[in-house]
Design a protein around this motif. Sequence first.
Motif, PDB file in Angstrom:
ATOM      1  N   GLU A 264     -11.201   4.666  -3.180  1.00 23.19           N
ATOM      2  CA  GLU A 264     -11.151   4.503  -1.725  1.00 23.19           C
ATOM      3  C   GLU A 264     -11.798   5.711  -1.051  1.00 23.19           C
ATOM      4  OE1 GLU A 264      -7.718   3.234   1.526  1.00 23.19           O
ATOM      5  OE2 GLU A 264      -7.141   4.508  -0.169  1.00 23.19           O
ATOM      6  N   GLU A 265     -12.693   5.448  -0.077  1.00 21.82           N
ATOM      7  CA  GLU A 265     -13.304   6.537   0.696  1.00 21.82           C
ATOM      8  C   GLU A 265     -13.533   6.062   2.124  1.00 21.82           C
ATOM      9  OE1 GLU A 265     -17.465   7.497  -0.122  1.00 21.82           O
ATOM     10  OE2 GLU A 265     -17.444   5.932  -1.674  1.00 21.82           O
ATOM     11  N   TYR A 266     -13.459   7.019   3.057  1.00 24.68           N
ATOM     12  CA  TYR A 266     -13.607   6.706   4.478  1.00 24.68           C
ATOM     13  C   TYR A 266     -15.047   6.937   4.905  1.00 24.68           C
ATOM     14  CZ  TYR A 266      -8.520   6.758   4.369  1.00 24.68           C
ATOM     15  OH  TYR A 266      -7.215   6.487   4.062  1.00 24.68           O
ATOM     16  N   LEU A 267     -15.664   5.905   5.472  1.00 27.71           N
ATOM     17  CA  LEU A 267     -17.022   5.984   5.981  1.00 27.71           C
ATOM     18  C   LEU A 267     -16.991   5.868   7.498  1.00 27.71           C
ATOM     19  CD1 LEU A 267     -18.833   3.686   3.370  1.00 27.71           C
ATOM     20  CD2 LEU A 267     -18.457   6.180   3.279  1.00 27.71           C
TER      21      LEU A 267
ATOM     22  N   LYS B  62     -13.580 -11.680   0.311  1.00 24.71           N
ATOM     23  CA  LYS B  62     -15.031 -11.921   0.330  1.00 24.71           C
ATOM     24  C   LYS B  62     -15.649 -11.635   1.692  1.00 24.71           C
ATOM     25  CE  LYS B  62     -15.294 -15.349  -3.413  1.00 24.71           C
ATOM     26  NZ  LYS B  62     -15.523 -16.777  -3.737  1.00 24.71           N
ATOM     27  N   SER B  63     -14.845 -11.679   2.754  1.00 26.73           N
ATOM     28  CA  SER B  63     -15.343 -11.399   4.107  1.00 26.73           C
ATOM     29  C   SER B  63     -15.741  -9.946   4.277  1.00 26.73           C
ATOM     30  CB  SER B  63     -14.255 -11.744   5.142  1.00 26.73           C
ATOM     31  OG  SER B  63     -13.833 -13.066   5.005  1.00 26.73           O
ATOM     32  N   TYR B  64     -15.267  -9.084   3.362  1.00 20.50           N
ATOM     33  CA  TYR B  64     -15.525  -7.647   3.507  1.00 20.50           C
ATOM     34  C   TYR B  64     -16.358  -7.095   2.357  1.00 20.50           C
ATOM     35  CZ  TYR B  64     -11.540  -8.489   6.537  1.00 20.50           C
ATOM     36  OH  TYR B  64     -10.699  -9.007   7.500  1.00 20.50           O
ATOM     37  N   LEU B  65     -17.004  -7.979   1.602  1.00 22.86           N
ATOM     38  CA  LEU B  65     -17.856  -7.530   0.498  1.00 22.86           C
ATOM     39  C   LEU B  65     -18.975  -6.608   0.999  1.00 22.86           C
ATOM     40  CD1 LEU B  65     -18.218 -10.736  -1.690  1.00 22.86           C
ATOM     41  CD2 LEU B  65     -17.199  -8.574  -2.402  1.00 22.86           C
ATOM     42  N   VAL B  66     -19.229  -5.550   0.233  1.00 21.05           N
ATOM     43  CA  VAL B  66     -20.312  -4.608   0.589  1.00 21.05           C
ATOM     44  C   VAL B  66     -21.647  -5.268   0.283  1.00 21.05           C
ATOM     45  CG1 VAL B  66     -21.352  -2.394   0.055  1.00 21.05           C
ATOM     46  CG2 VAL B  66     -18.852  -2.595   0.172  1.00 21.05           C
TER      47      VAL B  66
ATOM     48  N   GLY C  57     -15.904   2.221   8.520  1.00 20.49           N
ATOM     49  CA  GLY C  57     -14.744   1.603   7.897  1.00 20.49           C
ATOM     50  C   GLY C  57     -14.331   2.292   6.612  1.00 20.49           C
ATOM     51  N   THR C  58     -13.398   1.642   5.888  1.00 23.94           N
ATOM     52  CA  THR C  58     -12.902   2.190   4.629  1.00 23.94           C
ATOM     53  C   THR C  58     -13.519   1.416   3.469  1.00 23.94           C
ATOM     54  OG1 THR C  58     -10.779   2.683   5.700  1.00 23.94           O
ATOM     55  CG2 THR C  58     -10.847   2.754   3.294  1.00 23.94           C
TER      56      THR C  58
ATOM     57  N   PHE D 164     -11.971  -0.402  10.469  1.00 20.49           N
ATOM     58  CA  PHE D 164     -10.773   0.364  10.817  1.00 20.49           C
ATOM     59  C   PHE D 164      -9.743  -0.489  11.573  1.00 20.49           C
ATOM     60  CE2 PHE D 164     -13.840   4.041  10.523  1.00 20.49           C
ATOM     61  CZ  PHE D 164     -13.284   4.570   9.367  1.00 20.49           C
ATOM     62  N   ASN D 165     -10.210  -1.537  12.281  1.00 16.96           N
ATOM     63  CA  ASN D 165      -9.266  -2.367  13.030  1.00 16.96           C
ATOM     64  C   ASN D 165      -8.574  -3.420  12.150  1.00 16.96           C
ATOM     65  OD1 ASN D 165     -11.385  -4.090  12.597  1.00 16.96           O
ATOM     66  ND2 ASN D 165     -11.620  -4.745  14.739  1.00 16.96           N
ATOM     67  N   ARG D 166      -8.858  -3.400  10.832  1.00 15.45           N
ATOM     68  CA  ARG D 166      -8.183  -4.306   9.912  1.00 15.45           C
ATOM     69  C   ARG D 166      -7.290  -3.532   8.949  1.00 15.45           C
ATOM     70  NH1 ARG D 166      -8.920  -9.439   9.181  1.00 15.45           N
ATOM     71  NH2 ARG D 166      -6.786  -9.057   8.504  1.00 15.45           N
ATOM     72  N   GLY D 167      -6.526  -2.626   9.553  1.00 13.18           N
ATOM     73  CA  GLY D 167      -5.574  -1.844   8.766  1.00 13.18           C
ATOM     74  C   GLY D 167      -4.534  -2.712   8.076  1.00 13.18           C
ATOM     75  N   ASP D 168      -4.244  -3.898   8.673  1.00 15.06           N
ATOM     76  CA  ASP D 168      -3.264  -4.803   8.067  1.00 15.06           C
ATOM     77  C   ASP D 168      -3.749  -5.306   6.706  1.00 15.06           C
ATOM     78  OD1 ASP D 168      -5.312  -6.177   9.431  1.00 15.06           O
ATOM     79  OD2 ASP D 168      -4.142  -8.018   9.444  1.00 15.06           O
TER      80      ASP D 168
END
Length: 435
Positions: free
Chosen positions: A409-412, A431-435, A415-416, A391-395
Amino acid sequence: MYELKENENYIPKALLAGVDCQDSKDFEHSIDEMKGLIRACDMEVVGILTQVLEHPDNATYMGKGKVAELKEFIENTQADYCVFEADLSPSQMKNLQKELKVPVWDRTNLILEIFSRRARTKEAKLQVETAYLQFMLPRLSGMWQHLDRQNGGKSGGAAGSSRSNKGVGESQLELDRRQINHRLAELRKDLDDVSRTRDVQRSGRKKGEIPSVALVGYTNAGKSSLMNRLLEDHSENAQKQVFEKNMLFATLDTSIRKITTADKKEFLLSDTVGFIEKLPTTLVKAFRSTLDEVKYADLLLIVLDASDPYVNAQKEVTESTLKELEINDIPVIYVMNKADLVESRQNQSAKVSENKVFISAKSGQGIDELLEMISDILFSGSEVMELLVPFNRGDFLNRLHKYAEVINEEYLEDGTKVTANCPKRMIEEAKSYLV
Protein backbone atom coordinates in the motif's frame (compact mmCIF):
# COMPACT_ATOMS: atom_id res chain seq x y z
CA MET A 1 -66.53 -24.90 20.78
CA TYR A 2 -65.42 -27.59 23.24
CA GLU A 3 -64.64 -27.21 26.92
CA LEU A 4 -61.31 -28.78 27.83
CA LYS A 5 -59.90 -29.18 31.31
CA GLU A 6 -58.46 -25.88 32.50
CA ASN A 7 -55.38 -26.91 34.44
CA GLU A 8 -51.90 -25.71 33.58
CA ASN A 9 -50.48 -29.07 34.68
CA TYR A 10 -52.98 -31.08 32.67
CA ILE A 11 -51.63 -32.76 29.53
CA PRO A 12 -54.32 -33.04 26.83
CA LYS A 13 -54.95 -36.57 25.54
CA ALA A 14 -54.98 -37.31 21.82
CA LEU A 15 -56.13 -40.36 19.91
CA LEU A 16 -54.17 -40.88 16.70
CA ALA A 17 -56.02 -42.32 13.70
CA GLY A 18 -54.94 -43.18 10.18
CA VAL A 19 -55.86 -45.03 7.01
CA ASP A 20 -53.30 -47.26 5.31
CA CYS A 21 -54.09 -47.33 1.59
CA GLN A 22 -51.05 -49.56 1.06
CA ASP A 23 -49.80 -47.18 -1.62
CA SER A 24 -46.81 -46.29 0.51
CA LYS A 25 -44.38 -48.52 2.36
CA ASP A 26 -43.77 -45.74 4.89
CA PHE A 27 -47.19 -45.64 6.58
CA GLU A 28 -45.70 -46.93 9.85
CA HIS A 29 -42.99 -44.24 9.69
CA SER A 30 -45.66 -41.59 9.07
CA ILE A 31 -47.55 -42.77 12.17
CA ASP A 32 -44.33 -42.60 14.24
CA GLU A 33 -43.68 -39.07 12.96
CA MET A 34 -47.22 -38.04 13.89
CA LYS A 35 -46.62 -39.33 17.43
CA GLY A 36 -43.60 -37.03 17.59
CA LEU A 37 -45.64 -34.10 16.29
CA ILE A 38 -48.36 -34.71 18.89
CA ARG A 39 -45.76 -34.76 21.66
CA ALA A 40 -44.25 -31.57 20.22
CA CYS A 41 -47.70 -30.04 20.66
CA ASP A 42 -47.53 -30.87 24.40
CA MET A 43 -50.13 -33.63 24.13
CA GLU A 44 -50.16 -37.29 25.15
CA VAL A 45 -50.91 -40.08 22.67
CA VAL A 46 -53.39 -42.35 24.48
CA GLY A 47 -54.01 -44.71 21.59
CA ILE A 48 -53.58 -45.42 17.90
CA LEU A 49 -56.35 -46.71 15.67
CA THR A 50 -55.66 -47.52 12.01
CA GLN A 51 -57.56 -49.10 9.16
CA VAL A 52 -56.52 -50.65 5.85
CA LEU A 53 -58.64 -49.35 2.98
CA GLU A 54 -58.25 -49.19 -0.77
CA HIS A 55 -59.01 -45.47 -0.52
CA PRO A 56 -60.31 -43.20 2.30
CA ASP A 57 -64.05 -42.80 2.76
CA ASN A 58 -65.25 -39.60 1.08
CA ALA A 59 -67.51 -38.63 3.97
CA THR A 60 -65.67 -39.68 7.13
CA TYR A 61 -62.20 -40.75 5.91
CA MET A 62 -62.52 -44.03 7.86
CA GLY A 63 -65.33 -46.56 7.44
CA LYS A 64 -68.57 -46.21 9.44
CA GLY A 65 -67.69 -49.13 11.72
CA LYS A 66 -64.23 -47.77 12.44
CA VAL A 67 -65.66 -44.31 13.23
CA ALA A 68 -67.94 -45.96 15.79
CA GLU A 69 -64.88 -47.71 17.22
CA LEU A 70 -63.09 -44.34 17.37
CA LYS A 71 -66.02 -42.86 19.28
CA GLU A 72 -65.98 -45.70 21.82
CA PHE A 73 -62.18 -45.42 22.19
CA ILE A 74 -62.50 -41.68 22.85
CA GLU A 75 -65.14 -42.26 25.52
CA ASN A 76 -63.07 -44.99 27.22
CA THR A 77 -59.82 -43.02 27.26
CA GLN A 78 -61.46 -39.61 27.77
CA ALA A 79 -59.37 -38.32 24.87
CA ASP A 80 -59.60 -34.57 24.31
CA TYR A 81 -58.67 -34.66 20.60
CA CYS A 82 -58.72 -37.01 17.67
CA VAL A 83 -55.77 -36.41 15.35
CA PHE A 84 -55.61 -37.92 11.86
CA GLU A 85 -52.35 -38.95 10.21
CA ALA A 86 -53.26 -37.39 6.84
CA ASP A 87 -55.02 -34.24 5.68
CA LEU A 88 -58.82 -34.26 5.78
CA SER A 89 -61.19 -32.46 3.46
CA PRO A 90 -63.37 -29.75 5.06
CA SER A 91 -66.44 -32.02 4.81
CA GLN A 92 -64.61 -35.01 6.34
CA MET A 93 -63.45 -32.90 9.26
CA LYS A 94 -66.96 -31.51 9.81
CA ASN A 95 -68.60 -34.96 9.67
CA LEU A 96 -66.03 -36.56 11.99
CA GLN A 97 -66.30 -33.75 14.51
CA LYS A 98 -70.08 -34.16 14.51
CA GLU A 99 -69.77 -37.91 15.16
CA LEU A 100 -66.90 -37.93 17.65
CA LYS A 101 -67.92 -34.87 19.73
CA VAL A 102 -64.30 -33.80 20.25
CA PRO A 103 -62.06 -31.47 18.22
CA VAL A 104 -60.76 -33.27 15.12
CA TRP A 105 -57.37 -32.26 13.75
CA ASP A 106 -55.57 -33.43 10.65
CA ARG A 107 -51.83 -33.33 9.93
CA THR A 108 -51.85 -29.72 8.69
CA ASN A 109 -53.98 -28.57 11.63
CA LEU A 110 -51.52 -30.16 14.07
CA ILE A 111 -48.46 -28.60 12.44
CA LEU A 112 -50.16 -25.19 12.40
CA GLU A 113 -50.90 -25.54 16.11
CA ILE A 114 -47.24 -26.38 16.83
CA PHE A 115 -46.10 -23.38 14.80
CA SER A 116 -48.52 -21.08 16.63
CA ARG A 117 -47.08 -22.20 19.98
CA ARG A 118 -43.44 -21.91 18.88
CA ALA A 119 -43.64 -18.51 17.15
CA ARG A 120 -41.73 -15.88 19.12
CA THR A 121 -40.89 -12.98 16.83
CA LYS A 122 -43.43 -10.62 15.30
CA GLU A 123 -42.65 -11.95 11.83
CA ALA A 124 -43.16 -15.60 12.80
CA LYS A 125 -46.48 -14.78 14.51
CA LEU A 126 -47.71 -12.93 11.42
CA GLN A 127 -46.66 -15.82 9.19
CA VAL A 128 -48.38 -18.45 11.34
CA GLU A 129 -51.62 -16.44 11.62
CA THR A 130 -51.64 -16.00 7.84
CA ALA A 131 -51.23 -19.74 7.27
CA TYR A 132 -53.88 -20.60 9.86
CA LEU A 133 -56.50 -18.26 8.39
CA GLN A 134 -55.83 -19.59 4.89
CA PHE A 135 -56.34 -23.09 6.30
CA MET A 136 -59.58 -22.14 8.06
CA LEU A 137 -61.23 -20.24 5.20
CA PRO A 138 -62.50 -23.28 3.23
CA ARG A 139 -63.51 -25.00 6.50
CA LEU A 140 -66.03 -22.37 7.63
CA SER A 141 -68.88 -23.99 5.72
CA GLY A 142 -71.38 -25.65 8.02
CA MET A 143 -70.08 -24.06 11.23
CA TRP A 144 -73.21 -21.95 11.57
CA GLN A 145 -75.85 -24.26 10.06
CA HIS A 146 -77.27 -24.96 13.52
CA LEU A 147 -78.52 -21.36 13.59
CA ASP A 148 -80.70 -22.00 10.54
CA ARG A 149 -82.07 -25.20 12.11
CA GLN A 150 -82.88 -23.37 15.33
CA ASN A 151 -84.76 -20.71 13.37
CA GLY A 152 -86.69 -23.21 11.30
CA GLY A 153 -85.03 -22.09 8.09
CA LYS A 154 -86.43 -18.55 8.41
CA SER A 155 -84.69 -15.69 6.61
CA GLY A 156 -81.89 -13.86 8.32
CA GLY A 157 -83.00 -10.39 7.20
CA ALA A 158 -86.05 -8.18 6.82
CA ALA A 159 -88.55 -9.11 4.12
CA GLY A 160 -87.64 -7.70 0.74
CA SER A 161 -84.02 -7.04 1.70
CA SER A 162 -81.14 -8.34 -0.44
CA ARG A 163 -80.45 -10.93 2.25
CA SER A 164 -84.05 -12.08 2.74
CA ASN A 165 -83.36 -15.43 1.06
CA LYS A 166 -80.35 -16.23 3.24
CA GLY A 167 -80.43 -18.12 6.53
CA VAL A 168 -78.80 -16.89 9.72
CA GLY A 169 -76.01 -19.45 9.33
CA GLU A 170 -75.28 -18.43 5.76
CA SER A 171 -75.20 -14.77 6.74
CA GLN A 172 -72.79 -15.54 9.59
CA LEU A 173 -70.62 -17.55 7.19
CA GLU A 174 -70.39 -14.61 4.79
CA LEU A 175 -69.53 -12.29 7.69
CA ASP A 176 -66.77 -14.64 8.88
CA ARG A 177 -65.35 -14.90 5.38
CA ARG A 178 -65.27 -11.12 5.01
CA GLN A 179 -63.56 -10.74 8.38
CA ILE A 180 -60.95 -13.39 7.56
CA ASN A 181 -60.24 -11.90 4.13
CA HIS A 182 -59.94 -8.44 5.69
CA ARG A 183 -57.52 -9.77 8.32
CA LEU A 184 -55.50 -11.60 5.64
CA ALA A 185 -55.12 -8.34 3.72
CA GLU A 186 -53.83 -6.65 6.90
CA LEU A 187 -51.40 -9.50 7.55
CA ARG A 188 -50.05 -9.41 3.98
CA LYS A 189 -49.40 -5.67 4.34
CA ASP A 190 -47.61 -6.17 7.67
CA LEU A 191 -45.55 -9.04 6.23
CA ASP A 192 -44.60 -6.91 3.22
CA ASP A 193 -43.32 -4.23 5.64
CA VAL A 194 -41.32 -6.85 7.59
CA SER A 195 -39.99 -8.30 4.34
CA ARG A 196 -38.76 -4.88 3.19
CA THR A 197 -36.98 -4.39 6.52
CA ARG A 198 -35.39 -7.84 6.14
CA ASP A 199 -34.26 -6.94 2.59
CA VAL A 200 -32.58 -3.76 3.89
CA GLN A 201 -30.82 -5.75 6.63
CA ARG A 202 -29.74 -8.39 4.11
CA SER A 203 -28.46 -5.72 1.73
CA GLY A 204 -26.42 -4.20 4.55
CA ARG A 205 -24.86 -7.57 5.34
CA LYS A 206 -24.00 -8.10 1.67
CA LYS A 207 -22.21 -4.74 1.55
CA GLY A 208 -20.12 -5.90 4.47
CA GLU A 209 -18.63 -8.55 2.19
CA ILE A 210 -19.10 -11.28 4.78
CA PRO A 211 -20.26 -14.46 3.02
CA SER A 212 -23.40 -16.14 4.33
CA VAL A 213 -24.08 -19.81 5.07
CA ALA A 214 -27.58 -21.18 5.69
CA LEU A 215 -28.48 -24.25 7.73
CA VAL A 216 -31.39 -26.14 6.20
CA GLY A 217 -32.78 -29.62 6.63
CA TYR A 218 -35.37 -31.87 8.17
CA THR A 219 -36.79 -30.80 11.50
CA ASN A 220 -34.89 -32.20 14.51
CA ALA A 221 -31.85 -33.16 12.41
CA GLY A 222 -29.68 -30.96 14.62
CA LYS A 223 -29.39 -27.57 12.89
CA SER A 224 -29.64 -25.55 16.12
CA SER A 225 -27.26 -27.94 17.88
CA LEU A 226 -24.71 -27.45 15.09
CA MET A 227 -25.05 -23.67 15.27
CA ASN A 228 -24.51 -23.75 19.03
CA ARG A 229 -21.43 -25.99 18.65
CA LEU A 230 -19.92 -23.55 16.13
CA LEU A 231 -20.78 -20.59 18.38
CA GLU A 232 -19.16 -22.29 21.35
CA ASP A 233 -15.93 -23.13 19.52
CA HIS A 234 -15.61 -20.44 16.83
CA SER A 235 -17.31 -17.23 17.88
CA GLU A 236 -16.75 -14.26 20.14
CA ASN A 237 -20.47 -14.42 20.95
CA ALA A 238 -20.60 -17.92 22.37
CA GLN A 239 -23.22 -16.72 24.86
CA LYS A 240 -25.68 -15.96 22.03
CA GLN A 241 -26.69 -19.58 21.64
CA VAL A 242 -30.02 -20.48 20.07
CA PHE A 243 -32.72 -22.63 21.63
CA GLU A 244 -32.30 -26.34 21.00
CA LYS A 245 -34.35 -29.33 22.09
CA ASN A 246 -34.86 -32.92 20.93
CA MET A 247 -38.27 -32.08 19.51
CA LEU A 248 -39.85 -31.56 16.10
CA PHE A 249 -40.02 -27.84 15.20
CA ALA A 250 -38.34 -26.72 18.43
CA THR A 251 -37.50 -23.37 16.78
CA LEU A 252 -39.14 -21.36 14.00
CA ASP A 253 -37.40 -18.02 14.07
CA THR A 254 -34.38 -17.36 11.87
CA SER A 255 -31.20 -16.72 13.87
CA ILE A 256 -28.05 -15.23 12.34
CA ARG A 257 -24.63 -15.39 14.04
CA LYS A 258 -21.06 -14.58 12.99
CA ILE A 259 -18.58 -17.47 12.92
CA THR A 260 -14.78 -17.04 12.77
CA THR A 261 -12.59 -19.83 11.37
CA ALA A 262 -9.17 -20.81 12.75
CA ASP A 263 -7.45 -18.63 10.11
CA LYS A 264 -9.57 -15.61 11.13
CA LYS A 265 -11.97 -15.72 8.20
CA GLU A 266 -15.56 -14.80 8.97
CA PHE A 267 -18.96 -15.86 7.67
CA LEU A 268 -22.56 -15.38 8.78
CA LEU A 269 -24.46 -18.53 9.74
CA SER A 270 -28.28 -18.55 9.65
CA ASP A 271 -30.52 -21.18 11.22
CA THR A 272 -33.92 -21.50 9.54
CA VAL A 273 -37.21 -23.34 10.13
CA GLY A 274 -36.98 -27.09 9.63
CA PHE A 275 -38.71 -29.01 6.87
CA ILE A 276 -40.93 -32.06 7.15
CA GLU A 277 -42.69 -34.39 4.76
CA LYS A 278 -45.93 -32.86 3.46
CA LEU A 279 -45.14 -29.48 5.04
CA PRO A 280 -48.39 -27.52 4.55
CA THR A 281 -48.28 -25.37 1.42
CA THR A 282 -49.81 -22.48 3.37
CA LEU A 283 -46.84 -22.54 5.75
CA VAL A 284 -44.28 -22.68 2.94
CA LYS A 285 -45.91 -19.64 1.33
CA ALA A 286 -46.29 -17.77 4.62
CA PHE A 287 -42.65 -18.38 5.60
CA ARG A 288 -41.30 -17.52 2.15
CA SER A 289 -39.84 -14.18 3.31
CA THR A 290 -38.00 -15.93 6.15
CA LEU A 291 -36.80 -18.70 3.87
CA ASP A 292 -35.49 -16.09 1.42
CA GLU A 293 -32.53 -15.96 3.79
CA VAL A 294 -31.64 -19.32 2.26
CA LYS A 295 -32.11 -18.07 -1.30
CA TYR A 296 -29.46 -15.37 -0.83
CA ALA A 297 -26.92 -17.58 0.92
CA ASP A 298 -23.51 -18.30 -0.62
CA LEU A 299 -23.52 -21.85 0.72
CA LEU A 300 -26.14 -24.28 2.05
CA LEU A 301 -25.46 -26.80 4.80
CA ILE A 302 -28.14 -29.47 4.42
CA VAL A 303 -28.19 -31.08 7.86
CA LEU A 304 -29.41 -34.69 7.97
CA ASP A 305 -29.77 -37.18 10.81
CA ALA A 306 -27.27 -39.90 9.84
CA SER A 307 -28.70 -42.22 12.50
CA ASP A 308 -32.25 -42.10 11.11
CA PRO A 309 -33.17 -45.09 8.90
CA TYR A 310 -35.23 -42.69 6.78
CA VAL A 311 -32.33 -40.29 6.19
CA ASN A 312 -32.65 -40.62 2.40
CA ALA A 313 -36.32 -39.61 2.63
CA GLN A 314 -35.27 -36.60 4.73
CA LYS A 315 -32.81 -35.64 2.01
CA GLU A 316 -35.50 -35.91 -0.68
CA VAL A 317 -37.97 -33.80 1.33
CA THR A 318 -35.35 -31.09 1.91
CA GLU A 319 -34.29 -30.98 -1.73
CA SER A 320 -37.89 -30.89 -2.99
CA THR A 321 -38.75 -28.05 -0.57
CA LEU A 322 -35.73 -26.06 -1.76
CA LYS A 323 -36.85 -26.67 -5.33
CA GLU A 324 -40.33 -25.45 -4.47
CA LEU A 325 -38.74 -22.27 -3.08
CA GLU A 326 -36.86 -21.90 -6.40
CA ILE A 327 -33.51 -22.21 -4.64
CA ASN A 328 -31.01 -23.46 -7.22
CA ASP A 329 -27.34 -23.15 -8.13
CA ILE A 330 -26.10 -22.61 -4.56
CA PRO A 331 -23.19 -24.80 -3.43
CA VAL A 332 -24.23 -27.50 -0.97
CA ILE A 333 -22.50 -29.49 1.77
CA TYR A 334 -24.43 -32.47 3.14
CA VAL A 335 -23.80 -32.53 6.88
CA MET A 336 -24.52 -35.99 8.25
CA ASN A 337 -25.14 -35.20 11.91
CA LYS A 338 -25.38 -37.61 14.88
CA ALA A 339 -22.53 -39.71 13.47
CA ASP A 340 -21.78 -40.79 17.04
CA LEU A 341 -25.02 -42.82 16.94
CA VAL A 342 -24.10 -44.62 13.71
CA GLU A 343 -22.37 -48.00 13.52
CA SER A 344 -18.64 -48.07 14.35
CA ARG A 345 -17.37 -48.10 10.75
CA GLN A 346 -18.72 -44.56 10.35
CA ASN A 347 -18.18 -43.64 13.97
CA GLN A 348 -14.41 -44.01 14.28
CA SER A 349 -13.53 -40.75 12.56
CA ALA A 350 -15.06 -37.97 10.49
CA LYS A 351 -15.85 -39.23 7.02
CA VAL A 352 -15.38 -36.66 4.28
CA SER A 353 -16.16 -37.27 0.63
CA GLU A 354 -16.73 -34.61 -2.01
CA ASN A 355 -19.58 -32.50 -0.57
CA LYS A 356 -20.51 -34.74 2.37
CA VAL A 357 -19.13 -34.85 5.91
CA PHE A 358 -20.09 -36.95 8.96
CA ILE A 359 -20.16 -34.96 12.19
CA SER A 360 -21.55 -34.96 15.69
CA ALA A 361 -22.73 -31.55 16.89
CA LYS A 362 -22.93 -33.06 20.37
CA SER A 363 -19.34 -34.37 20.62
CA GLY A 364 -17.63 -32.04 18.14
CA GLN A 365 -16.57 -34.88 15.85
CA GLY A 366 -15.99 -33.67 12.28
CA ILE A 367 -16.49 -29.96 13.03
CA ASP A 368 -12.94 -29.02 11.96
CA GLU A 369 -13.36 -30.93 8.71
CA LEU A 370 -16.69 -29.18 8.11
CA LEU A 371 -15.15 -25.75 8.64
CA GLU A 372 -12.34 -26.63 6.24
CA MET A 373 -14.90 -27.56 3.59
CA ILE A 374 -16.79 -24.30 4.21
CA SER A 375 -13.58 -22.27 3.86
CA ASP A 376 -12.62 -24.05 0.64
CA ILE A 377 -15.95 -23.09 -0.94
CA LEU A 378 -16.38 -19.59 0.45
CA PHE A 379 -12.85 -18.26 0.29
CA SER A 380 -11.32 -19.98 -2.73
CA GLY A 381 -10.98 -18.21 -6.06
CA SER A 382 -9.24 -15.09 -4.73
CA GLU A 383 -7.27 -12.89 -7.12
CA VAL A 384 -4.24 -10.62 -6.62
CA MET A 385 -5.15 -7.16 -7.96
CA GLU A 386 -3.38 -3.81 -8.22
CA LEU A 387 -5.80 -1.02 -7.46
CA LEU A 388 -5.94 2.76 -7.19
CA VAL A 389 -8.60 3.71 -4.66
CA PRO A 390 -9.70 7.39 -4.64
CA PHE A 391 -9.40 9.19 -1.31
CA ASN A 392 -13.20 9.64 -1.19
CA ARG A 393 -13.65 5.84 -1.20
CA GLY A 394 -12.21 5.23 2.23
CA ASP A 395 -15.11 2.84 2.89
CA PHE A 396 -13.90 0.47 0.15
CA LEU A 397 -10.30 0.78 1.37
CA ASN A 398 -11.44 -0.17 4.87
CA ARG A 399 -13.20 -3.25 3.52
CA LEU A 400 -10.08 -4.23 1.62
CA HIS A 401 -8.13 -4.18 4.87
CA LYS A 402 -10.84 -6.17 6.63
CA TYR A 403 -11.70 -8.83 4.06
CA ALA A 404 -8.75 -8.97 1.64
CA GLU A 405 -5.08 -9.67 2.14
CA VAL A 406 -3.31 -6.30 1.57
CA ILE A 407 0.16 -7.05 0.17
CA ASN A 408 1.37 -3.51 -0.48
CA GLU A 409 0.00 0.00 0.00
CA GLU A 410 1.29 3.48 -0.91
CA TYR A 411 -0.27 6.94 -1.02
CA LEU A 412 -0.20 8.78 -4.35
CA GLU A 413 -1.44 12.20 -5.36
CA ASP A 414 -4.77 10.92 -6.72
CA GLY A 415 -5.45 8.09 -4.32
CA THR A 416 -4.16 5.03 -2.49
CA LYS A 417 -2.39 2.41 -4.57
CA VAL A 418 -3.06 -1.04 -3.15
CA THR A 419 -1.92 -4.51 -4.12
CA ALA A 420 -4.34 -6.97 -2.51
CA ASN A 421 -5.39 -10.59 -2.72
CA CYS A 422 -9.17 -10.04 -3.05
CA PRO A 423 -11.74 -12.71 -2.18
CA LYS A 424 -14.04 -13.60 -5.05
CA ARG A 425 -16.92 -11.66 -3.50
CA MET A 426 -14.97 -8.40 -3.89
CA ILE A 427 -13.44 -8.97 -7.33
CA GLU A 428 -16.24 -7.40 -9.42
CA GLU A 429 -16.32 -4.21 -7.35
CA ALA A 430 -12.50 -4.07 -7.20
CA LYS A 431 -12.30 -4.10 -11.00
CA SER A 432 -13.57 -0.50 -10.95
CA TYR A 433 -10.28 0.58 -9.39
CA LEU A 434 -7.82 -1.45 -11.47
CA VAL A 435 -4.60 0.43 -12.29
